[in-house]
Scaffold this motif. Structure first.
Motif, PDB file in Angstrom:
ATOM      1  N   VAL A 392      18.721   7.462 -14.195  1.00 11.43           N
ATOM      2  CA  VAL A 392      19.349   7.730 -15.487  1.00 11.43           C
ATOM      3  C   VAL A 392      20.867   7.743 -15.336  1.00 11.43           C
ATOM      4  O   VAL A 392      21.401   8.016 -14.270  1.00 11.43           O
ATOM      5  N   SER A 393      21.552   7.434 -16.456  1.00 16.97           N
ATOM      6  CA  SER A 393      23.016   7.372 -16.417  1.00 16.97           C
ATOM      7  C   SER A 393      23.652   8.749 -16.520  1.00 16.97           C
ATOM      8  O   SER A 393      24.814   8.929 -16.133  1.00 16.97           O
ATOM      9  N   ALA A 394      22.926   9.707 -17.072  1.00 14.12           N
ATOM     10  CA  ALA A 394      23.485  11.051 -17.225  1.00 14.12           C
ATOM     11  C   ALA A 394      23.448  11.783 -15.890  1.00 14.12           C
ATOM     12  O   ALA A 394      22.542  11.608 -15.077  1.00 14.12           O
ATOM     13  N   GLY A 395      24.443  12.612 -15.661  1.00 16.39           N
ATOM     14  CA  GLY A 395      24.455  13.447 -14.475  1.00 16.39           C
ATOM     15  C   GLY A 395      23.533  14.648 -14.660  1.00 16.39           C
ATOM     16  O   GLY A 395      23.479  15.244 -15.733  1.00 16.39           O
ATOM     17  N   VAL A 396      22.804  14.987 -13.599  1.00 16.34           N
ATOM     18  CA  VAL A 396      21.862  16.106 -13.643  1.00 16.34           C
ATOM     19  C   VAL A 396      22.122  17.008 -12.448  1.00 16.34           C
ATOM     20  O   VAL A 396      22.197  16.535 -11.304  1.00 16.34           O
ATOM     21  N   VAL A 397      22.262  18.315 -12.707  1.00 13.14           N
ATOM     22  CA  VAL A 397      22.441  19.318 -11.655  1.00 13.14           C
ATOM     23  C   VAL A 397      21.430  20.422 -11.916  1.00 13.14           C
ATOM     24  O   VAL A 397      21.390  20.992 -13.016  1.00 13.14           O
ATOM     25  N   GLY A 398      20.578  20.710 -10.923  1.00 11.51           N
ATOM     26  CA  GLY A 398      19.596  21.776 -11.041  1.00 11.51           C
ATOM     27  C   GLY A 398      20.067  23.028 -10.336  1.00 11.51           C
ATOM     28  O   GLY A 398      20.650  22.967  -9.250  1.00 11.51           O
ATOM     29  N   LEU A 399      19.823  24.194 -10.955  1.00 14.18           N
ATOM     30  CA  LEU A 399      20.256  25.472 -10.409  1.00 14.18           C
ATOM     31  C   LEU A 399      19.049  26.398 -10.264  1.00 14.18           C
ATOM     32  O   LEU A 399      18.163  26.435 -11.129  1.00 14.18           O
ATOM     33  N   ALA A 400      19.033  27.146  -9.171  1.00 13.21           N
ATOM     34  CA  ALA A 400      18.025  28.162  -8.956  1.00 13.21           C
ATOM     35  C   ALA A 400      18.391  29.407  -9.767  1.00 13.21           C
ATOM     36  O   ALA A 400      19.505  29.501 -10.326  1.00 13.21           O
ATOM     37  N   ARG A 404      22.176  28.916  -7.282  1.00 11.37           N
ATOM     38  CA  ARG A 404      22.322  27.983  -6.165  1.00 11.37           C
ATOM     39  C   ARG A 404      21.953  26.590  -6.627  1.00 11.37           C
ATOM     40  O   ARG A 404      20.976  26.398  -7.354  1.00 11.37           O
ATOM     41  N   ILE A 405      22.743  25.597  -6.202  1.00 16.92           N
ATOM     42  CA  ILE A 405      22.486  24.206  -6.594  1.00 16.92           C
ATOM     43  C   ILE A 405      21.306  23.681  -5.783  1.00 16.92           C
ATOM     44  O   ILE A 405      21.306  23.726  -4.546  1.00 16.92           O
ATOM     45  N   THR A 406      20.291  23.197  -6.489  1.00 14.10           N
ATOM     46  CA  THR A 406      19.083  22.669  -5.828  1.00 14.10           C
ATOM     47  C   THR A 406      18.924  21.174  -5.982  1.00 14.10           C
ATOM     48  O   THR A 406      18.187  20.559  -5.212  1.00 14.10           O
ATOM     49  N   LEU A 407      19.565  20.563  -6.973  1.00 15.15           N
ATOM     50  CA  LEU A 407      19.374  19.132  -7.227  1.00 15.15           C
ATOM     51  C   LEU A 407      20.654  18.543  -7.787  1.00 15.15           C
ATOM     52  O   LEU A 407      21.274  19.116  -8.687  1.00 15.15           O
ATOM     53  N   VAL A 408      21.035  17.374  -7.250  1.00 18.48           N
ATOM     54  CA  VAL A 408      22.183  16.616  -7.762  1.00 18.48           C
ATOM     55  C   VAL A 408      21.797  15.143  -7.718  1.00 18.48           C
ATOM     56  O   VAL A 408      21.483  14.619  -6.634  1.00 18.48           O
ATOM     57  N   ASP A 429      29.517  28.302  -9.059  1.00 13.32           N
ATOM     58  CA  ASP A 429      30.884  28.715  -9.376  1.00 13.32           C
ATOM     59  C   ASP A 429      31.846  28.503  -8.215  1.00 13.32           C
ATOM     60  O   ASP A 429      33.059  28.580  -8.392  1.00 13.32           O
ATOM     61  N   THR A 430      31.314  28.204  -7.027  1.00 12.76           N
ATOM     62  CA  THR A 430      32.160  27.955  -5.860  1.00 12.76           C
ATOM     63  C   THR A 430      32.567  26.497  -5.763  1.00 12.76           C
ATOM     64  O   THR A 430      33.736  26.181  -5.510  1.00 12.76           O
ATOM     65  N   VAL A 431      31.612  25.581  -5.974  1.00  9.90           N
ATOM     66  CA  VAL A 431      31.883  24.157  -5.771  1.00  9.90           C
ATOM     67  C   VAL A 431      32.021  23.392  -7.088  1.00  9.90           C
ATOM     68  O   VAL A 431      32.630  22.325  -7.117  1.00  9.90           O
ATOM     69  N   LEU A 432      31.466  23.892  -8.172  1.00 13.47           N
ATOM     70  CA  LEU A 432      31.581  23.244  -9.477  1.00 13.47           C
ATOM     71  C   LEU A 432      32.032  24.284 -10.502  1.00 13.47           C
ATOM     72  O   LEU A 432      31.268  24.697 -11.394  1.00 13.47           O
ATOM     73  N   GLY A 433      33.250  24.754 -10.345  1.00 12.90           N
ATOM     74  CA  GLY A 433      33.747  25.824 -11.207  1.00 12.90           C
ATOM     75  C   GLY A 433      33.855  25.432 -12.671  1.00 12.90           C
ATOM     76  O   GLY A 433      33.818  26.302 -13.549  1.00 12.90           O
ATOM     77  N   ALA A 436      30.959  26.731 -14.537  1.00 12.43           N
ATOM     78  CA  ALA A 436      30.670  28.162 -14.465  1.00 12.43           C
ATOM     79  C   ALA A 436      30.621  28.812 -15.847  1.00 12.43           C
ATOM     80  O   ALA A 436      29.688  29.586 -16.134  1.00 12.43           O
ATOM     81  N   PRO A 437      31.586  28.558 -16.761  1.00  9.81           N
ATOM     82  CA  PRO A 437      31.496  29.190 -18.091  1.00  9.81           C
ATOM     83  C   PRO A 437      30.230  28.806 -18.845  1.00  9.81           C
ATOM     84  O   PRO A 437      29.610  29.643 -19.511  1.00  9.81           O
ATOM     85  N   ILE A 438      29.833  27.533 -18.750  1.00 12.41           N
ATOM     86  CA  ILE A 438      28.637  27.089 -19.465  1.00 12.41           C
ATOM     87  C   ILE A 438      27.397  27.744 -18.867  1.00 12.41           C
ATOM     88  O   ILE A 438      26.485  28.169 -19.592  1.00 12.41           O
ATOM     89  N   VAL A 439      27.340  27.838 -17.518  1.00 12.55           N
ATOM     90  CA  VAL A 439      26.203  28.483 -16.871  1.00 12.55           C
ATOM     91  C   VAL A 439      26.129  29.948 -17.276  1.00 12.55           C
ATOM     92  O   VAL A 439      25.048  30.473 -17.589  1.00 12.55           O
ATOM     93  N   GLU A 440      27.277  30.612 -17.270  1.00 13.86           N
ATOM     94  CA  GLU A 440      27.287  32.025 -17.652  1.00 13.86           C
ATOM     95  C   GLU A 440      26.839  32.206 -19.103  1.00 13.86           C
ATOM     96  O   GLU A 440      26.047  33.112 -19.418  1.00 13.86           O
TER      97      GLU A 440
END
Length: 739
Positions: A392-400, A404-408, A429-433, A436-440
């Motif tokens: 897929v063209s969209a970026g996907v990042v999975g979080l536990a 914690r980042i589980t999928l990129v 929040d350490t590597v993809l700050g 962080a606001p959206i995750v929070e």
């Protein structure tokens, strides 16, 4: 190893041990009989006695080795997870105690035999005869050695004559013959003339003589001190014994005489043998005691070995079923669920335990197989999902749940310019700050989907507009998806600006003509009625109105041109002519600026609208010229401005590169300069680069704004056009000819 083969080896081992034990027992009994006989261990049957005793000892040692190996295997099994062999130790201790009683009986028997030992007495004549023979034998060897030394000294004197010394260097053959004659005449087996490094200078050897052996350092030391070096006697089985002698030859420069002398040691050997026999006879009584002790220890060792073997066998019959069960359990602990216990046909508690153990392992194996199949299916689904996400063209990042980042996926790597390996397992929040606001917010909000737009810097310094969506599931896991909407946002913004430009052009252009005509009419009608002192002011006001109306008209024309960009009429065209025309026009418009032009020596054919392409290039050259003139005015210089234009081929692309030494780009985010109405000049409309970008997009090309590679002040603009496929081969051929 198959069980039937293992049982066969076990039976063979038992049979061999029993046979060895029986043979050793017969040998020990025979030795005991010979020990108490008159002609036994000390008499004429001594060889037979010691042979039987040695054979019995070897067999007992072998049996002891077998017992030791068997016991070692049992005790060493603890290293590999087997239980401690305590039961074996108890059995061995009990059977060893049982073997003590026979050992005591054997000690009593030995004491009885020693009490009846045989005593031998010899007369004085035998003693005198033996001693006399020994003295004679000892005196013979020194006599022969003295004779050899005399012959050696005499031969050394003959070799020291000046004639012999001269022949050594002048006639080696005659010297060797002379040396041979000397050796034969003095009964030397061989004679050599050597130096201090044991190098043979001359040699004479009789047939069958011993091979040459270099003298020892000790012999050299004796010879150097004007003495004779003598080696130890060397005895041979099929030849007489010999000694080696070494003497210095002072008449020579670094030379020694080295000879071999045969000696007869037969008398000495016989004397020594007789003396040894006599002393053995004197000590016969002590030997009898030693014989009985040997027989006793052999019998004790045999009984002890047999007892230990029986102890191991008895303990093994009890421990083996339990050990099998323990070993199978250990295999199961290591993950081998195919482990099974060999269950005998006995219907006892251990057999029942073994059958229960086998049922348990079968159930565990079936359950593990089901788990592995479920895990394989889950892994297959996960791989399928990852494959889908990769495409897929969209970026996907999975979080536990703990962020914690589980999928990129690959699209996320490309958009964020990172590698998945550096992100997986890290906190978001350490590597993809930026997320962080959206995750929070997604963690706090009860909404199923959170959608926001953020801007992040791209690889070229331009900002990327990302449309980010975050959603959570029941397990607390969160998925962030984001798309690059930079082009979409830019297209929407351009469309809005075109609509604004169209409205402005429509609303402003209509009154401009009446305003201009009215101003000109006022000047014609009322110019004569104005007093002379007010005429100049009147003329300036009217001219200002006309000039401003003209400027506003020009701006309105640009708005109209941007709003009504015509559809390009694509046709094959040579960029060389387009570039030459645009550069010529700019040279006429800006005579203060140098415009060097670099063109390839062949046509560059692209599919384009020549008029729009020329307009885009003219806008670029106009902006570059204005930037260069502004810098010249800023520096107070009249010359030195330059706008270099280059047309070149890069792979399947034709590139028009414009490099100037003007003011440079006003800020780092150069992508904003291509947006409509973005300008840094007072009278600029901000539509020049916007029109150029629109033209390049319509042509399937690209507009690149870069810094100068040499670090100097100025700007670089690149217009890249795709080459026609039908002309690629021609262009490549032309490039090859030019090279």
């Amino acid at each position: 190893m198959p069980s039937w083969l293992k049982n066969g080896f076990k039976s063979l081992r038992m049979s061999l041990f029993a046979t060895g034990f029986l043979v050793a027992a017969v040998g020990v009994v025979a030795c005991a009989i010979l020990a108490v006989s008159e002609q036994g261990a000390i008499g004429s049957l001594a060889p037979l006695f010691y042979t039987l005793l040695s054979i019995s000892a070897v067999i007992i040692a072998g049996l002891a080795g077998a017992v030791s190996v068997r016991a070692a295997r049992i005790f060493m099994g603890r290293r590999f997870g087997a239980p401690a062999p305590r039961l074996h130790m108890r059995f061995m201790a009990l059977f060893a105690l049982a073997a003590v009683a026979p050992s005591i009986l054997m000690a009593l028997l030995l004491a009885l035999v020693l009490g009846r030992g045989v005593e031998f007495w010899f007369g004085e004549r035998v003693t005198t005869l033996v001693e006399t023979m020994a003295e004679v034998g000892r005196a013979q060897a020194p006599l022969e050695l003295n004779l050899a030394e005399l012959q050696l000294v005499s031969m050394a004197g003959d070799l020291s004559y000046p004639e012999a010394v001269a022949a050594m260097s002048e006639s080696r053959i005659e010297y060797t013959q002379y040396l041979r004659n000397q050796a034969i005449g003095r009964n030397f087996a061989s004679a050599y003339v050597i130096d201090s490094r044991s190098t043979i200078l001359a040699r004479a050897e009789a047939p069958g003589a011993p091979p040459f052996v270099a003298p020892s350092q000790r012999m050299y030391e004796f010879a150097a001190s004007r003495d004779i070096g003598v080696s130890d006697p060397t005895q041979r089985e099929d030849a007489p014994a010999y000694v080696r002698l070494l003497v210095n030859l002072p008449a020579y420069d670094d030379a020694y005489l080295y000879v071999v002398w045969y000696v007869d040691l037969g008398v000495l050997t016989a004397a020594e043998e007789a003396t040894a026999s006599y002393r053995q006879a004197v000590a016969r009584e002590e030997g009898m005691r030693q014989v009985f002790i040997l027989v006793y220890f052999a019998a004790v060792a045999l009984i002890l070995v047999g007892a230990l073997w029986l102890a191991l066998s008895a303990a093994t019959r009890v421990v083996t079923p339990v050990a099998r069960l323990v070993g199978a359990a250990e295999r199961v602990r290591r993950g081998d669920l195919d482990a099974r216990v060999l269950v005998q046909r006995d219907d006892d508690e251990i057999a029942a335990l073994g059958r229960a153990f086998n049922r348990m392992t079968r159930q565990l194996r079936s359950q593990r197989r089901a788990l592995l199949e479920a895990n394989a299916e889950s892994e297959s689904r996960r791989n399928f999902i990852e494959a889908v996400l990769t495409g897929v063209s969209a970026g996907v990042v999975g979080l536990a749940p703990d962020n914690r980042i589980t999928l990129v996926n690959r699209s996320a790597e490309a958009l964020l310019d990172v590698e998945a390996g550096t992100l997986t397992g890290e906190q978001v929040d350490t590597v993809l700050g930026v997320f962080a606001p959206i995750v929070e917010e997604a963690r706090r909000s009860r909404a199923v989907l959170i959608e926001r737009q953020i801007d992040i810097p791209g690889n070229d310094g331009a900002l990327l507009n990302l449309n980010v969506r975050a959603s959570t599931d029941d397990k607390g896991e969160l998925v962030i998806t984001f798309d690059d909407v930079t082009r979409l946002v830019a297209a929407q913004r351009n469309a809005a600006w075109r609509d604004v430009a169209r409205r402005i052009a429509h609303e402003i252009k209509n009154p401009l003509t009446p305003i201009q005509l009215s101003a000109e009419r006022i000047r014609r009608k009322y110019r004569a009625a104005i007093p002379d002192d007010q005429a100049e002011i009147f003329d300036k006001c009217v001219e200002t109105i006309v000039r401003q109306v003209s400027d506003i008209g020009r701006m309105v024309d640009e708005f109209s041109a941007f709003a009504r960009m015509p559809t390009p009429k694509m046709e094959a065209a040579d960029l060389v002519g387009v570039v030459e025309g645009a550069v010529f026009s700019q040279r006429v418009a800006s005579p203060r600026i140098k415009l060097p032009l670099e063109l390839p020596g062949h046509p560059v054919i692209v599919e384009c609208d020549s008029r729009l392409t020329a307009q885009a290039l003219a806008n670029i050259l106009k902006n570059a010229g204005e930037s260069v003139l502004a810098r010249l005015d800023e520096d107070g210089a009249k010359q030195g401005g330059e706008v270099a234009v280059t047309l070149k081929l890069e792979n399947d692309t034709a590139v028009i590169e414009v490099v100037d030494n003007g003011l440079g780009w006003p800020f780092a985010d150069r992508a904003k300069l291509t947006e409509p109405y973005m300008t840094t000049r007072e009278k600029g409309t901000g539509l020049g680069l916007a029109i150029v970008r629109r033209v390049m997009e319509d042509h399937g090309g690209r507009l690149e704004l870069e810094e100068r590679e040499d670090g100097a002040r100025g700007a670089v603009v690149r217009l890249a056009f795709p080459l026609l496929e039908i002309t690629n081969a021609a262009n490549e051929s032309a490039l090859s000819r030019e090279a």
